[in-house]
Design a protein around this motif. Structure first.
Motif, PDB file in Angstrom:
ATOM      1  N   ASP A  28      69.363  53.950  63.799  1.00 16.23           N
ATOM      2  CA  ASP A  28      70.454  54.851  64.149  1.00 16.23           C
ATOM      3  C   ASP A  28      71.806  54.420  63.399  1.00 16.23           C
ATOM      4  OD1 ASP A  28      68.921  56.437  65.406  1.00 16.23           O
ATOM      5  OD2 ASP A  28      69.538  56.042  67.231  1.00 16.23           O
ATOM      6  N   ALA A  29      72.236  53.212  63.564  1.00 10.23           N
ATOM      7  CA  ALA A  29      73.467  52.417  62.730  1.00 10.23           C
ATOM      8  C   ALA A  29      73.305  52.599  61.379  1.00 10.23           C
ATOM      9  CB  ALA A  29      73.445  51.005  63.068  1.00 10.23           C
ATOM     10  N   GLU A  30      72.128  52.615  60.637  1.00  7.85           N
ATOM     11  CA  GLU A  30      72.055  52.636  59.343  1.00  7.85           C
ATOM     12  C   GLU A  30      72.329  53.990  58.614  1.00  7.85           C
ATOM     13  OE1 GLU A  30      68.749  49.353  57.617  1.00  7.85           O
ATOM     14  OE2 GLU A  30      68.156  50.892  58.816  1.00  7.85           O
ATOM     15  N   ILE A  31      71.834  55.159  59.808  1.00  6.87           N
ATOM     16  CA  ILE A  31      72.095  56.720  59.430  1.00  6.87           C
ATOM     17  C   ILE A  31      73.457  56.717  59.482  1.00  6.87           C
ATOM     18  CG2 ILE A  31      71.760  58.796  60.338  1.00  6.87           C
ATOM     19  CD1 ILE A  31      68.886  58.031  61.089  1.00  6.87           C
ATOM     20  N   ASP A  32      74.226  56.220  60.386  1.00  6.00           N
ATOM     21  CA  ASP A  32      75.501  56.438  60.723  1.00  6.00           C
ATOM     22  C   ASP A  32      76.360  55.869  59.417  1.00  6.00           C
ATOM     23  OD1 ASP A  32      75.240  57.581  63.167  1.00  6.00           O
ATOM     24  OD2 ASP A  32      75.630  55.884  64.434  1.00  6.00           O
ATOM     25  N   LYS A  33      76.151  54.770  59.017  1.00  3.70           N
ATOM     26  CA  LYS A  33      76.609  54.219  57.963  1.00  3.70           C
ATOM     27  C   LYS A  33      76.436  55.121  56.505  1.00  3.70           C
ATOM     28  CE  LYS A  33      76.912  49.444  59.458  1.00  3.70           C
ATOM     29  NZ  LYS A  33      76.637  48.045  58.962  1.00  3.70           N
ATOM     30  N   ALA A  34      74.999  55.642  56.715  1.00  3.55           N
ATOM     31  CA  ALA A  34      74.835  56.383  55.378  1.00  3.55           C
ATOM     32  C   ALA A  34      75.560  57.640  55.369  1.00  3.55           C
ATOM     33  CB  ALA A  34      73.448  56.896  55.387  1.00  3.55           C
ATOM     34  N   ARG A  35      75.831  58.297  56.527  1.00  2.00           N
ATOM     35  CA  ARG A  35      76.557  59.578  56.639  1.00  2.00           C
ATOM     36  C   ARG A  35      77.919  59.360  56.265  1.00  2.00           C
ATOM     37  NH1 ARG A  35      75.574  60.410  61.614  1.00  2.00           N
ATOM     38  NH2 ARG A  35      73.626  61.544  61.409  1.00  2.00           N
ATOM     39  N   GLN A  36      78.527  58.183  56.740  1.00  2.00           N
ATOM     40  CA  GLN A  36      79.880  57.956  56.474  1.00  2.00           C
ATOM     41  C   GLN A  36      80.075  57.811  55.030  1.00  2.00           C
ATOM     42  OE1 GLN A  36      81.043  54.829  58.823  1.00  2.00           O
ATOM     43  NE2 GLN A  36      80.497  55.598  60.726  1.00  2.00           N
ATOM     44  N   TYR A  37      79.132  57.172  54.150  1.00  2.00           N
ATOM     45  CA  TYR A  37      79.226  57.010  52.618  1.00  2.00           C
ATOM     46  C   TYR A  37      79.290  58.273  52.443  1.00  2.00           C
ATOM     47  CZ  TYR A  37      77.750  55.759  47.998  1.00  2.00           C
ATOM     48  OH  TYR A  37      77.559  55.610  46.772  1.00  2.00           O
ATOM     49  N   CYS A  38      78.117  59.103  52.636  1.00  2.00           N
ATOM     50  CA  CYS A  38      78.175  60.494  51.783  1.00  2.00           C
ATOM     51  C   CYS A  38      79.188  61.128  51.836  1.00  2.00           C
ATOM     52  CB  CYS A  38      76.820  61.326  52.337  1.00  2.00           C
ATOM     53  SG  CYS A  38      75.378  60.322  51.776  1.00  2.00           S
ATOM     54  N   VAL A  39      79.804  61.358  53.200  1.00  3.37           N
ATOM     55  CA  VAL A  39      81.099  62.126  53.256  1.00  3.37           C
ATOM     56  C   VAL A  39      82.166  61.847  52.663  1.00  3.37           C
ATOM     57  CG1 VAL A  39      82.517  62.871  55.147  1.00  3.37           C
ATOM     58  CG2 VAL A  39      80.212  62.966  55.669  1.00  3.37           C
ATOM     59  N   TYR A  64      73.396  68.678  53.739  1.00  4.49           N
ATOM     60  CA  TYR A  64      74.283  69.311  52.752  1.00  4.49           C
ATOM     61  C   TYR A  64      74.944  67.926  52.109  1.00  4.49           C
ATOM     62  CZ  TYR A  64      78.131  71.820  50.284  1.00  4.49           C
ATOM     63  OH  TYR A  64      78.953  72.038  49.465  1.00  4.49           O
ATOM     64  N   ASP A  65      75.408  67.152  53.043  1.00  2.00           N
ATOM     65  CA  ASP A  65      75.998  65.682  52.690  1.00  2.00           C
ATOM     66  C   ASP A  65      75.170  64.975  51.760  1.00  2.00           C
ATOM     67  OD1 ASP A  65      78.126  66.504  54.157  1.00  2.00           O
ATOM     68  OD2 ASP A  65      77.724  65.289  55.834  1.00  2.00           O
ATOM     69  N   ALA A  66      74.027  64.915  52.007  1.00  2.00           N
ATOM     70  CA  ALA A  66      72.967  63.975  51.375  1.00  2.00           C
ATOM     71  C   ALA A  66      72.747  64.532  49.871  1.00  2.00           C
ATOM     72  CB  ALA A  66      71.700  63.664  52.092  1.00  2.00           C
ATOM     73  N   LEU A  67      72.531  65.932  49.965  1.00  2.00           N
ATOM     74  CA  LEU A  67      72.161  66.457  48.612  1.00  2.00           C
ATOM     75  C   LEU A  67      73.202  66.621  47.909  1.00  2.00           C
ATOM     76  CD1 LEU A  67      69.797  69.469  50.256  1.00  2.00           C
ATOM     77  CD2 LEU A  67      69.330  67.489  48.754  1.00  2.00           C
ATOM     78  N   ARG A  68      74.299  66.812  47.972  1.00  2.00           N
ATOM     79  CA  ARG A  68      75.626  67.053  47.258  1.00  2.00           C
ATOM     80  C   ARG A  68      76.024  65.552  46.736  1.00  2.00           C
ATOM     81  NH1 ARG A  68      76.784  71.674  45.073  1.00  2.00           N
ATOM     82  NH2 ARG A  68      78.639  70.807  44.575  1.00  2.00           N
ATOM     83  N   ALA A  69      75.905  64.561  47.769  1.00  2.56           N
ATOM     84  CA  ALA A  69      76.194  63.164  47.244  1.00  2.56           C
ATOM     85  C   ALA A  69      75.088  62.712  46.119  1.00  2.56           C
ATOM     86  CB  ALA A  69      76.270  62.426  48.493  1.00  2.56           C
ATOM     87  N   PHE A  70      74.040  63.145  46.355  1.00  2.00           N
ATOM     88  CA  PHE A  70      72.786  62.794  45.370  1.00  2.00           C
ATOM     89  C   PHE A  70      73.425  63.692  43.998  1.00  2.00           C
ATOM     90  CE2 PHE A  70      69.098  63.882  43.214  1.00  2.00           C
ATOM     91  CZ  PHE A  70      68.355  62.663  42.986  1.00  2.00           C
ATOM     92  N   ASN A  71      73.721  64.663  44.078  1.00  2.00           N
ATOM     93  CA  ASN A  71      74.149  65.413  42.944  1.00  2.00           C
ATOM     94  C   ASN A  71      75.383  64.473  42.202  1.00  2.00           C
ATOM     95  OD1 ASN A  71      74.173  67.643  41.038  1.00  2.00           O
ATOM     96  ND2 ASN A  71      76.410  68.032  41.877  1.00  2.00           N
ATOM     97  N   LEU A  72      76.333  64.386  43.000  1.00  2.00           N
ATOM     98  CA  LEU A  72      77.595  63.522  42.444  1.00  2.00           C
ATOM     99  C   LEU A  72      77.086  62.267  41.651  1.00  2.00           C
ATOM    100  CD1 LEU A  72      80.593  63.706  42.497  1.00  2.00           C
ATOM    101  CD2 LEU A  72      80.735  62.392  44.686  1.00  2.00           C
ATOM    102  N   GLU A  73      76.140  61.502  42.369  1.00  2.00           N
ATOM    103  CA  GLU A  73      75.569  60.259  41.732  1.00  2.00           C
ATOM    104  C   GLU A  73      75.120  60.559  40.402  1.00  2.00           C
ATOM    105  OE1 GLU A  73      75.868  57.049  42.577  1.00  2.00           O
ATOM    106  OE2 GLU A  73      77.031  57.442  44.489  1.00  2.00           O
TER     107      GLU A  73
END
Length: 365
Positions: A28-39, A64-73
């Motif tokens: 869960d901690a990794e997911i929270d960090k990943a979410r913060q990164y994408c946002v 939405y956050d994951a897909l848009r951040a992926f496109n941004l990369e």
């Protein structure tokens, strides 16, 4: 905690692409960090998407956050690599990352960690994740093809590029909800094409501007950075008499520049008008008004070519948030027209948050 577990010998689990041949734990901690990164990435480099994600229901924000951040990369990758070979290697990294994530073995990379969480939840609810994978791989392949900023030979080729990038990104968001609807895909196709064309127009002041000269430690000029590029379709440039070199030297004062921008912007506007007419017809229980050109292609196969009015209303209600991408595109085209189609002088709009909110309230883009 999300995890992919291997069954013991002798037990037979249903085949599931998310099951791994080895244990893979995502805390869960990794997911929270990943979410913060994408946002954070969206807030810094894709502010329109950052605004939209705050208007989505909370359970839909991670996808939405994951897909848009992926496109941004993928979008900014060409500007971050020093050679085409390194660019291809990075694209292969993302291709492998997507394949491993959907196999239940996400790499320790924030976007893939959040994406793994999204597809794990979708699979637990009985949803199909293969469509999302298909769209992401198509997005990678298209971005890789155009990584060298090759020119679009025609306005039609620009539309094809927009279909395979921005429309494809919207398809992946629909698949993550999940919403499988020909009408929603049809709307996403038109809006995505408009967004892709607008993205090219937005990029003109950045890509067509000569880079600053590189200075030696002693102050002497030792050459420039990357060469400027103008990505307006070649057939439109030929029709309006626009020359790339003139734009690099004169900017918006180049002969034919504003005429060329007008022609390209008109095609984006036409797609938005078509999408609005479709929405109006579908809300009224009528047919969209024209056939979906991609019907029957891979991942565009539907159990029924027609659906009841109640089914259509349900799909529109569940998937309308995906269509919000058309609002920033429409806002940009309005401001571009106000500047007499001078793409170099268009500025951001403080009205966009209000327009997004109004779109949700009226269910119109």
């Amino acid at each position: 905690m999300y995890r992919a577990i291997r069954a013991r010998q002798g037990l037979h689990w249903p085949r599931d692409p998310l099951r791994s041949t080895r244990r893979c734990y995502v805390t869960d901690a990794e997911i929270d960090k990943a979410r913060q990164y994408c946002v954070a990435q969206l807030r810094q480099s894709d502010y329109h998407s950052y605004l939209i994600r705050h208007l989505l229901p909370k359970p839909r924000q991670d996808a939405y956050d994951a897909l848009r951040a992926f496109n941004l990369e993928l979008v900014r990758l060409p500007e971050l690599v020093s050679s085409p070979i390194i660019g291809q290697m990075r694209m292969q990294f993302w291709r492998d990352a997507v394949n491993n994530t959907f196999a239940g073995k996400p790499p320790k990379e924030p976007i893939m960690i959040l994406l793994h969480k999204v597809i794990s939840e979708l699979a637990e609810k009985g949803g199909t994740t293969s469509s999302i994978k298909f769209w992401l791989l198509r997005l990678i392949n298209t971005r890789e093809k155009y990584m060298d900023n090759r020119p679009y030979t025609s306005l039609a080729s620009l539309e094809e590029y927009a279909e395979n990038t921005y429309s494809t990104l919207m398809y992946s968001n629909l698949a993550a909800l999940p919403v499988q609807s020909m009408h929603m895909d049809h709307l996403a196709s038109h809006i995505g094409k408009a967004c892709g064309i607008v993205a090219v127009l937005r990029g003109i002041p950045v890509l067509a501007a000569p880079s600053a000269p590189v200075k030696s430690p002693y102050g002497a000029s030792v050459g420039g950075g990357k060469n400027p590029v103008l990505l307006l379709p070649l057939d439109v440039m030929a029709e309006t008499g626009l020359k790339e070199e003139d734009v690099y030297r004169l900017g918006p004062r180049a002969d034919g520049f504003q005429d060329a921008v007008f022609k390209v912007a008109t095609r984006a506007h036409d797609h938005l008008i078509t999408a609005r007419e479709m929405l109006k017809n579908l809300h009224a229980g009528q047919s969209p008004g024209h056939d979906y050109e991609h019907h029957g292609e891979e991942q565009h196969e539907y159990t029924s070519a027609t659906s009841s009015h109640d089914d259509t209303k349900r799909d529109l209600r569940r998937g309308f948030s995906v269509l919000l991408e058309g609002v920033p595109a429409s806002d940009y085209l309005t401001r571009l027209e106000a500047q007499n189609f001078d793409a170099f002088t268009v500025r951001s709009s403080w009205k966009l948050p209000w327009r997004l909110w109004r779109a949700i309230k009226t269910q119109q883009i």
